[in-house]
Write an enzyme that holds these catalytic residues in place. Structure first.
Site, PDB file in Angstrom:
ATOM      1  N   TRP A 357       0.825  -1.213   0.000  1.00  0.00           N
ATOM      2  CA  TRP A 357       0.000   0.000   0.000  1.00  0.00           C
ATOM      3  C   TRP A 357       0.860   1.266   0.000  1.00  0.00           C
ATOM      4  CZ3 TRP A 357      -2.263   1.900   5.280  1.00  0.00           C
ATOM      5  CH2 TRP A 357      -1.297   1.830   6.272  1.00  0.00           C
ATOM      6  N   ASP A 358       2.160   1.090  -0.276  1.00  0.00           N
ATOM      7  CA  ASP A 358       3.086   2.205  -0.089  1.00  0.00           C
ATOM      8  C   ASP A 358       2.831   3.374  -1.032  1.00  0.00           C
ATOM      9  OD1 ASP A 358       5.565   1.076   1.798  1.00  0.00           O
ATOM     10  OD2 ASP A 358       4.443  -0.458   0.736  1.00  0.00           O
ATOM     11  N   GLU A 496      -0.773  -4.734  12.036  1.00  0.00           N
ATOM     12  CA  GLU A 496      -0.169  -6.011  11.639  1.00  0.00           C
ATOM     13  C   GLU A 496       0.215  -6.924  12.801  1.00  0.00           C
ATOM     14  OE1 GLU A 496       3.026  -5.073   8.885  1.00  0.00           O
ATOM     15  OE2 GLU A 496       1.677  -5.439   7.206  1.00  0.00           O
ATOM     16  N   LYS A 616       2.378  -2.480  16.353  1.00  0.00           N
ATOM     17  CA  LYS A 616       3.636  -2.388  15.622  1.00  0.00           C
ATOM     18  C   LYS A 616       3.855  -0.982  15.081  1.00  0.00           C
ATOM     19  CE  LYS A 616       5.790  -4.202  11.374  1.00  0.00           C
ATOM     20  NZ  LYS A 616       5.598  -5.091  10.218  1.00  0.00           N
ATOM     21  N   GLN A 617       2.794  -0.374  14.598  1.00  0.00           N
ATOM     22  CA  GLN A 617       2.897   0.926  13.934  1.00  0.00           C
ATOM     23  C   GLN A 617       1.543   1.621  14.028  1.00  0.00           C
ATOM     24  OE1 GLN A 617       3.198   0.392   9.541  1.00  0.00           O
ATOM     25  NE2 GLN A 617       2.830  -1.767   9.985  1.00  0.00           N
TER      26      GLN A 617
END
Length: 801
Positions: A357-358, A496, A616-617
């Protein structure tokens, strides 16, 4: 040199793979890592050459299972150029490598020339017999001709006379072995190799990929200069390697250069008879190194003019490195290719070269500099719309279900298992449940249209993608009569870490806030687009996608009634997040130090991160990255929720304390969100985002490929995050929020076809439109609207607070 060089002093085999990734050269068509030409794949080095979008599928046997996997292909290595002082002169006959006699390395200097896209190396070497040899090397991957690369090596003997033996080669004995985690997987993609020679100075190698059946040809022309016959030449051909050896005379302090020009073609190229004749013709017609360099440098100068960014100090230096890698990975040549945005660039084999998805972090920057490239990259998604439609149908849903990991054909490429290198165990990979990738595609379609005014794309291919993604969200949303709301179950969010509820038999989570809010946003944008587009375009869309009467109204209804969970007065990452256990963060930091990959630490202990309030983020906070504070408030109000500024601040603080930042994107998002929320600690995340790759803060991941989304995100943080810049209603909207540590910067951009220059200074915003433009730009700030005409420079004083 004003921030245009990125340099390394000394030779350190422990750092070489990182340097090779950060010194990768590319032109958007193909890329080559910055490995020294005399090295081979080893723990210290990894030469790698990759063509954008060139994948191959292999099947591995692992733990009794057959696992198919598609990955970007490591192509034959064109770099090899090794040398030794000729054995007849009393030397040992060993080929030079920096590892062979480290005590003989008197100087080892590498310099990446960002302005011209050239990697330079200087070596001073003393052989075991006390003779000193200086080597100066320059290489490029041509930005002017996407099929060319060149390497120039200059030898100077200091205190001896004699001969030097040089071997120039193309090496086909390569595999995809650059990522240790994949060592148990099949890795050899190339087959049916053959080599040949074209007198007097060209060798070639051809091969095919084993399953995708792409033919690949590299041809290399090697010449010594000043012109003069070498003492001897030999062609050395095997099925897997094409080489030329020459023995060249050296006299003290008289430089002698060897120039190698290489052409790469594949059967995917357009307007060629075949890759072999095309490569041979191109390499024969290519100029010498200086000629290739001149064209290449001119092409880079044109790129830098369009992507000008001025930020003082070390942040500006790192941002220029980031911009360099973005511009060479997704160059103007990419617009003619069927490629997406590879998460790790073309710099290594991590993530198998897949597209995630970057583009969500890349296209907003490109929209304002290279909109034609943004449009082409969205074409990658549109060409894979049929595959997304099939995936949804196979799952029993309508619309388009885009895969979390994409490769050649639009099928789901997310591996079924992944390796925890800490425990050595292969574990199920449920990240394919990140259906929010569809909202990322929709977001990019919408923002591109707002930034460029390109209604031709928005009302055709863009509308097809947007409506089919909206269809999927409407189909996957289930109405809960007890809640009186629609719910989306069984998904994974951007975090994630959390793929399932503790001890649950099925994977997936319910009502991930980010997924639901962006699904609502997508549904609303799709309904709005259908409602407002011209009647003729709407009729075409209805015909193409089979849009039924009442569908947009249903989208509108679902968008207003999607559920967002809350707990303790903050937005819940997903339903039940607040009921998970709290983690002993301080205890884990004391035990392990770096806990970015907390999931791996816990799994190696026999525990699971699914049990804890640990991310995680950025997940919920991604909403503050994609939507302005005003847009976020409006979006929640549309869904029937009140989200006050205080609630959002509390939500930010809540997740900030519970995030390990195991992704380079996390620093970018937190820097952005905290800058807009005016938190004092935003700068620490800006520094982390800047350092993520150049300092390899993830501990070894950058050596496997740079993080392109994080690099582009730092550029966009300056461009849009600190200026509050957005394109809307044909105007440029600005709401500056500079950080105390970064209050003065400037950049150029294009707004709906008009070039302009923006510069921030403390308390002042300066906007200029060049005199050659033909249209004014309307600029909207919180307290005024101004129109800047061509040839005008307008200084606007900013209100404090």
């Amino acid at each position: 040199m004003d921030g245009w060089e990125w340099t390394y002093e000394g030779y350190d085999p422990r750092e070489e793979r990182l340097r090779e990734a950060l010194c990768t050269l590319s032109n958007g068509y193909f890329a080559t890592r910055g490995a020294a030409p005399e090295t081979e794949a080893s723990p210290a080095h990894y030469p790698g050459t990759y063509a954008a979008g060139l994948y191959n599928r292999l099947t591995s046997s692992l733990a009794g299972r057959r696992l198919p996997h598609e990955e970007i292909v490591n192509l034959p290595n064109w770099l090899p150029l090794r040398f030794r002082i000729h054995p007849d002169e009393g030397a040992t006959g060993e080929w030079f490598t920096p590892d062979l006699h480290p005590e003989g390395l008197l100087r080892y200097h590498q310099e990446l020339d960002l302005r011209r896209g050239v990697l330079n190396r200087e070596v001073r070497f003393r052989d075991p017999h006390g003779r000193h040899l200086n080597i100066r090397q320059s290489r490029l991957v041509s930005m002017a001709d996407p099929h060319l690369a060149a390497l120039r090596t200059e030898f100077t003997a200091e205190d001896w006379s004699g001969s030097i033996e040089v071997e120039s080669a193309i090496d086909g004995l390569v595999g995809n072995t650059g990522v240790a985690r994949y060592r148990d997987l099949a890795s050899h993609h190339l087959t049916r190799m053959g080599t040949g020679v074209e007198e007097p100075d060209v060798v070639w190698l051809r091969c095919r990929t084993s399953t995708s059946d792409v033919r690949i040809v590299l041809a290399a022309r090697t010449r010594a200069t000043p012109q003069g016959p070498p003492e001897a030449t030999h062609d050395r051909l095997t099925d897997f390697r094409a080489a030329q050896r020459m023995i060249l005379p050296l006299t003290p302090e008289e430089p002698l250069a060897v120039e190698k020009v290489v052409a790469l073609h594949t059967s995917r190229d357009q307007a060629i008879v075949g890759p072999l004749p095309a490569a041979l013709e191109r390499v024969r017609a290519a100029p010498d190194f200086e000629g290739v360099l001149a064209d290449h440098a001119a092409a880079w100068a044109r790129l830098w003019r369009r992507a000008d960014l001025q930020v003082p100090g070390e942040p500006g230096h790192v941002l220029r490195v980031h911009m360099f890698h973005l511009l060479q990975t997704l160059s103007p040549h990419s617009a003619d290719l069927d490629v997406g945005v590879p998460a790790r660039g073309l710099h290594g084999e991590a993530y198998r070269g897949h597209v995630f998805w970057d583009e969500l972090f890349v296209l907003p920057y490109l929209n304002l500099h290279f909109p034609e490239l943004s449009r082409a990259l969205m074409g990658y998604r549109h060409r894979r719309l049929p595959a997304a439609l099939r995936a949804a149908a196979e799952a029993g849903r309508e619309g388009a279900m885009y895969p979390w990991q994409s490769g050649s054909d639009g099928g789901e490429e997310t591996p079924e298992v992944h390796l925890n290198p800490r425990s050595g165990r292969w574990l199920p990979d449920n990240s394919r449940l990140q259906h929010h990738v569809g909202s990322a595609v929709a977001y990019n379609v919408w923002r591109y249209g707002q930034a460029t005014g390109d209604t031709e794309f928005t009302h055709t291919r863009g509308a097809e993608m947007l409506t089919q993604i909206a269809r999927f969200w409407a189909a996957i949303s289930e109405f809960d009569r007890n809640e009186g709301r629609y719910r989306i179950r069984g998904v994974v969010g951007p975090d994630e870490y959390h793929e399932a509820y503790p001890d649950a038999e099925r994977a997936g989570l319910d009502d991930n806030a980010y997924t639901n809010v962006m699904a609502s946003w997508t549904l609303a944008r799709a309904a709005e687009l259908v409602r407002t587009m011209p009647v003729s375009r709407r009729a075409e869309l209805v015909d193409r996608v089979g849009l039924s009467e009442g569908e947009p109204e249903r989208w509108d209804e679902v968008s207003r009634l999607l559920r967002v969970p809350f707990h303790q007065g903050v937005v819940s990452q997903f339903d039940g997040y607040g009921e998970l256990a709290e983690l002993d963060w301080d205890g884990y930091r004391r035990r392990y130090g770096d806990i970015r990959r907390l999931d791996r630490l816990l799994e190696s202990e026999g525990d699971s991160v699914n049990r804890y309030q640990a991310s995680k983020q950025a997940d919920v906070l991604m909403l503050g990255y994609l939507l302005t504070p005003g847009e976020l408030t409006e979006q929640f109000a549309r869904m029937g929720y009140e989200l006050t500024e205080e609630q959002w601040r509390c939500t930010v603080d809540y997740y900030l304390r519970r995030t390990s930042h195991g992704s380079t994107l996390s620093g970018v998002v937190h820097a952005w969100v905290l800058a807009r929320a005016r938190h004092a600690d935003a700068w620490s995340f800006v520094k982390e985002a800047l350092a993520s790759d150049v300092a390899d803060i993830q501990g070894g991941t950058t050596a496997e490929g740079i993080h392109l989304g994080a690099m582009a995100g730092t550029l966009d943080l300056v461009q849009r995050g600190l200026t509050g810049l957005r394109s809307e209603e044909g105007a440029l909207w600005l709401d500056p929020s500079p950080l105390p540590q970064l209050q003065e910067f400037g950049f150029s951009l294009r707004h709906r076809g008009v070039g302009l220059r923006l510069r921030m200074r403390p308390g002042q915003l300066w906007i200029g439109v060049p005199p050659w433009e033909t249209s004014p730009v309307r600029v909207v700030l919180a307290d005024r609207t101004v129109e800047v005409a061509p040839g005008e420079d307008t200084a606007l004083r900013l209100s404090e607070g």
